[in-house]
Write an enzyme that holds these catalytic residues in place. Structure first.
Site, PDB file in Angstrom:
ATOM      1  CG  HIS A  10      -2.523  14.485 -40.267  1.00 52.19           C
ATOM      2  ND1 HIS A  10      -2.410  14.082 -41.584  1.00 52.19           N
ATOM      3  CD2 HIS A  10      -2.736  13.355 -39.551  1.00 52.19           C
ATOM      4  CE1 HIS A  10      -2.561  12.770 -41.652  1.00 52.19           C
ATOM      5  NE2 HIS A  10      -2.749  12.308 -40.426  1.00 52.19           N
ATOM      6  CG  HIS A  69      10.334  14.650 -27.541  1.00 55.01           C
ATOM      7  ND1 HIS A  69      11.572  14.045 -27.463  1.00 55.01           N
ATOM      8  CD2 HIS A  69      10.577  15.960 -27.826  1.00 55.01           C
ATOM      9  CE1 HIS A  69      12.517  14.954 -27.676  1.00 55.01           C
ATOM     10  NE2 HIS A  69      11.933  16.129 -27.918  1.00 55.01           N
ATOM     11  CD  GLU A 118      12.035  19.644 -26.136  1.00 59.92           C
ATOM     12  OE1 GLU A 118      13.016  20.320 -25.798  1.00 59.92           O
ATOM     13  OE2 GLU A 118      12.081  18.774 -27.029  1.00 59.92           O
TER      14      GLU A 118
END
Length: 142
Positions: A10, A69, A118
């Site tokens: 997760h 990210h 992104e």
């Protein structure tokens, strides 16, 4: 002991406003809300378990300095529509890094607490093939 990773379990993000962040993840990612309490919410993001935890009083400024990210795959044909959608939703879109066309297209943006994301049109195979052809200083192991 060797650890055998079986896959991604997760993603969890600390948020300062659970309600607004829940709305953000549903609107931007199309995440399906599964359960929400006072402190946490769980979503299904196309088979990925996404969790939000409320943490109101933690520092959040340093996250802006990092390139760290989470990137999600999108198709080239969906790129312009997704970018238009993010703009309509007034999402904080970041200026991406300078890139070669062979790196494919990306849209970088943040959630309400500064976590970077992104949407990317390329694959790992495409990136490695490009690097093998154009970046002789790199070492490849497989």
């Amino acid at each position: 002991m060797v650890i055998h990773i079986q896959g991604l379990n997760h993603l969890l993000f600390s948020v300062s406003d659970l309600e607004k962040s829940s709305e953000f993840y549903q609107a931007v990612f199309g995440a399906k809300l599964l359960v929400k309490g006072n402190q946490t919410a769980y979503f299904d993001l196309n088979g990925i378990w996404l969790a939000l935890n409320l943490e109101k009083d933690i520092p959040r400024n340093e996250i802006k300095e990092s390139y760290t990210h989470v990137a999600f795959s999108i198709t080239e044909k969906d790129f312009d529509g997704i970018q238009d959608r993010l703009e309509r939703l007034q999402v904080n879109i970041l200026s991406g890094r300078e890139r070669n066309k062979r790196d494919n297209k990306s849209i970088y943006f943040t959630d309400l607490d500064g976590h970077k994301f992104e949407f990317h049109t390329g694959t790992l195979k495409e990136r490695l093939d490009y690097y093998k052809q154009e970046k002789p200083h790199m070492s490849f192991f497989q």
